[in-house]
Design an enzyme around this catalytic site. Structure first.
Site, mmCIF file in Angstrom:
data_model
loop_
_atom_site.group_PDB
_atom_site.id
_atom_site.type_symbol
_atom_site.label_atom_id
_atom_site.label_comp_id
_atom_site.label_asym_id
_atom_site.label_seq_id
_atom_site.Cartn_x
_atom_site.Cartn_y
_atom_site.Cartn_z
ATOM 1 N N GLU A 75 36.059 41.567 39.510
ATOM 2 C CA GLU A 75 35.817 40.316 38.772
ATOM 3 C C GLU A 75 36.475 39.217 39.588
ATOM 4 O OE1 GLU A 75 34.059 39.875 36.041
ATOM 5 O OE2 GLU A 75 33.643 41.961 35.594
ATOM 6 N N CYS A 118 38.354 30.939 36.316
ATOM 7 C CA CYS A 118 37.253 31.393 37.168
ATOM 8 C C CYS A 118 35.906 30.897 36.680
ATOM 9 C CB CYS A 118 37.252 32.914 37.229
ATOM 10 S SG CYS A 118 37.106 33.649 35.598
HETATM 11 P P1 NAD Z 1 44.951 37.455 43.493
HETATM 12 O O1 NAD Z 1 43.785 38.087 44.151
HETATM 13 O O2 NAD Z 1 45.938 36.749 44.352
HETATM 14 O O3 NAD Z 1 45.783 38.538 42.634
HETATM 15 C C1 NAD Z 1 45.171 39.410 41.711
HETATM 16 C C2 NAD Z 1 46.011 40.671 41.569
HETATM 17 O O4 NAD Z 1 46.089 41.347 42.820
HETATM 18 C C3 NAD Z 1 47.452 40.403 41.141
HETATM 19 O O5 NAD Z 1 47.823 41.387 40.201
HETATM 20 C C4 NAD Z 1 48.248 40.554 42.440
HETATM 21 O O6 NAD Z 1 49.562 40.998 42.237
HETATM 22 C C5 NAD Z 1 47.457 41.602 43.191
HETATM 23 N N1 NAD Z 1 47.599 41.466 44.662
HETATM 24 C C6 NAD Z 1 47.746 40.331 45.370
HETATM 25 N N2 NAD Z 1 47.793 40.616 46.702
HETATM 26 C C7 NAD Z 1 47.670 41.960 46.813
HETATM 27 C C8 NAD Z 1 47.648 42.859 47.927
HETATM 28 N N3 NAD Z 1 47.746 42.424 49.181
HETATM 29 N N4 NAD Z 1 47.504 44.185 47.673
HETATM 30 C C9 NAD Z 1 47.376 44.630 46.400
HETATM 31 N N5 NAD Z 1 47.401 43.817 45.313
HETATM 32 C C10 NAD Z 1 47.546 42.505 45.517
HETATM 33 O O7 NAD Z 1 44.306 36.485 42.406
HETATM 34 P P2 NAD Z 1 45.036 35.523 41.402
HETATM 35 O O8 NAD Z 1 45.707 34.425 42.157
HETATM 36 O O9 NAD Z 1 45.833 36.306 40.426
HETATM 37 O O10 NAD Z 1 43.800 34.935 40.580
HETATM 38 C C11 NAD Z 1 43.022 33.888 41.059
HETATM 39 C C12 NAD Z 1 41.654 34.363 41.475
HETATM 40 O O11 NAD Z 1 41.139 35.247 40.501
HETATM 41 C C13 NAD Z 1 40.647 33.240 41.580
HETATM 42 O O12 NAD Z 1 39.821 33.464 42.686
HETATM 43 C C14 NAD Z 1 39.847 33.362 40.293
HETATM 44 O O13 NAD Z 1 38.569 32.816 40.346
HETATM 45 C C15 NAD Z 1 39.837 34.829 40.098
HETATM 46 N N6 NAD Z 1 39.642 35.179 38.700
HETATM 47 C C16 NAD Z 1 38.496 35.804 38.344
HETATM 48 C C17 NAD Z 1 38.263 36.105 37.018
HETATM 49 C C18 NAD Z 1 36.994 36.778 36.567
HETATM 50 O O14 NAD Z 1 36.975 37.254 35.435
HETATM 51 N N7 NAD Z 1 35.963 36.848 37.380
HETATM 52 C C19 NAD Z 1 39.227 35.792 36.061
HETATM 53 C C20 NAD Z 1 40.394 35.174 36.471
HETATM 54 C C21 NAD Z 1 40.608 34.874 37.803
#
Ligand code: NAD
Length: 480
Positions: free
Chosen positions: A210, A248
């Site tokens: 997502e 998002c």
């Molecule tokens: P992110 O990708 O930075 O982090 C998401 C998760 O991944 C967190 O739990 C984080 O701890 C983990 N993570 C980060 N780096 C990692 C790595 N190298 N290895 C393993 N795990 C890792 O995203 P974010 O900043 O939490 O959220 C923002 C993004 O999420 C935006 O792009 C937004 O559009 C998207 N988003 C999508 C939805 C949806 O339902 N489609 C909903 C909310 C947010």
């Protein structure tokens, strides 16, 4: 054994025991999620305020309310979803029966993001337990108050052998990804989505991603002034309303015909004022930016000299409070960061076009968005948007509401992710639908076995054509 490996051992054991497959376990966990949220509403409001400065009404609308709605809906439907479905079989296999049985996948890993830290953690969990899985949930480290709320309350309410919460950042995420899971459900950025997919590939683990992206809004020439006002209210509601644009499915930019831009800007300013007052910085109705890094990221997007010149409203930043004023930009350069990256903040570019039809080409020249919003009464334009563009979903004449409908799947396509959830789609996302076929021993169809001859070839050809009359004639020796 590390904490990560330990966290996995118990849910795996719990899944093996078979206890999570029963309808009573699934329902008890859904009731537990409902109780957790209802009993701790005030603590959820507090945690969301601490992490994001969310107003309690916004907390209820976007987090508490959505989780309760999803859990209650799943509770009322889960038995029906679990029931085996009949599969239709060709007559040539008579006597036989076919069934579709939904089985749980096993131990699932759920990554949540920080912008809706409660609902984006619990909503996938509702799907996972409805389908009879055990789960490990990793909330986002960027919302520490909500993450610690989940880590403290989930073991008190849910089956703590089957459901674990692991807190931590990218390093913990990375260690979790090294384990073998039966499904990974990830909400986050396309950048980390790629890391998740690579890790999942090692074990051939199925994933749901997502992700985010730039959600465009098309504003057509609505003839009635009251419709334009409603459209603008809904645009402001979706741009600055949920988490100050850190959403998002929020609006990333608006596409509009050049002649309508001045009216749009005037109405946007008026509506922002009516929602957040003369000084939005003092409003209790806007969230703060999650942290210093994201604040700096947004500052860089806004303070790019070519972009700064396009600001027509707002533009002030208050670092101490991590607050950015609702800002409107008119025709920023299309190759600037603000038009190349997902904004995920309270900045709204307006892109003007000679003709609104050009919006389709504009959208198609960029990665596939999670949602396309369009305000239009033109039925043929609506059909054109649906058939000539690709996005996770399309919503006409409103914003964000599609997310609240359990019977509509939610998910992206292409760069905005893949897989879908909500309602029955969540149950399916965390299930494997197994085909079960049972045959009788008589009659035995010899033409399926060698030695081959012309009669057998004809028989197989007619069977694949479902030509039962031809088959009968062949068997009676009347067809050569
Ligand atoms: P992110 O990708 O930075 O982090 C998401 C998760 O991944 C967190 O739990 C984080 O701890 C983990 N993570 C980060 N780096 C990692 C790595 N190298 N290895 C393993 N795990 C890792 O995203 P974010 O900043 O939490 O959220 C923002 C993004 O999420 C935006 O792009 C937004 O559009 C998207 N988003 C999508 C939805 C949806 O339902 N489609 C909903 C909310 C947010």
């Amino acid at each position: 054994m590390s904490e990560v490996e330990e966290s996995l051992a118990e849910p795996r054991q719990a899944f093996k025991s078979g206890s999570t497959r029963s309808v009573s376990w699934r329902k008890s966990q859904l009731r537990a999620i409902i109780n957790l949220v209802q009993d701790n509403e005030e603590d959820i409001f507090k945690a969301l305020y601490q992490d994001l400065g969310k107003h309690p009404v916004e907390c209820y609308r976007d987090e508490v309310g959505t989780v309760l709605k999803s859990a209650r809906y799943s509770l009322s439907c889960v038995e029906k979803w679990m029931a085996p479905k009949k599969g239709r079989l060709p007559l040539v296999f008579f006597p036989s029966s076919g069934e579709l049985i939904s089985e749980p996948l096993g131990v699932v890993l759920i990554f949540a993001s920080w912008n809706f830290p409660i609902s984006l953690a619990l909503d996938p969990l509702i799907g996972a337990v409805s389908a009879g899985n055990t789960a490990v949930l990793k909330p986002s480290e960027l919302a520490p108050a909500c993450s610690s709320f989940l880590a403290n309350t989930i073991p008190r309410y849910l089956d703590c052998r089957a459901i674990k919460v692991i807190r931590g950042g990218a390093d913990v995420g990375d260690r979790l990804l090294q384990q073998k899971w039966d499904k990974i459900f990830f909400t986050g950025s396309p950048r980390v989505g790629r890391i998740v997919m690579l890790a999942a590939a090692r074990h051939l683990t199925p994933v749901t991603l997502e992700l985010g992206g730039k959600c465009p809004t098309i504003l057509d020439n609505l003839s009635s002034p009251s419709d334009i006002k409603i459209a603008v209210k809904r645009i402001v509601g979706a741009k600055w309303g949920p988490c100050s644009g850190q959403a998002c499915i929020g609006i990333d930019y608006v596409l509009v015909e050049r002649k309508l831009a001045p009216t749009l800007i005037d109405l946007l300013k008026l509506t922002i004022k009516s929602f957040y007052g003369e000084e939005p910085r003092n409003s209790k109705n806007m969230c703060k930016i999650i942290n210093k890094d994201h604040f700096e990221r947004l500052r860089n997007l806004l303070e790019d000299p070519a972009v700064a010149a396009s600001i027509v409203h707002g533009g002030s930043l208050h670092e101490k409070e991590l607050f950015i004023e609702p800002s409107i930009l008119l025709d920023p350069p299309l190759d600037a960061g603000i038009m190349m990256e997902e904004i995920f903040g309270p900045l709204l570019p307006i892109i003007t076009l000679d003709n609104i039809q050009e919006s389709i080409e504009f959208i198609n020249s960029r990665p596939k968005p999670l949602v396309i919003y369009a305000f239009t009464k033109d039925e043929s334009f609506k059909r054109q948007i649906v058939s000539e563009t690709s996005s996770g979903s399309v919503t006409f004449n409103d914003t964000m509401v599609q997310f609240l409908c359990d019977d509509l799947p939610f998910g992206g396509v292409g760069q905005s992710g893949f897989g879908r959830y909500h309602g029955k789609y969540s149950f399916d996302t965390f299930s494997h639908e197994k085909a079960v076929m049972t045959r009788g021993f008589f009659p035995e169809l010899e033409p399926r076995y060698p030695p081959w001859n012309h009669f057998k070839l004809q028989f197989i050809r007619l069977a694949y054509d479902f030509n039962y009359f031809g088959l009968l004639l062949l068997l009676l020796g009347l067809k050569r």
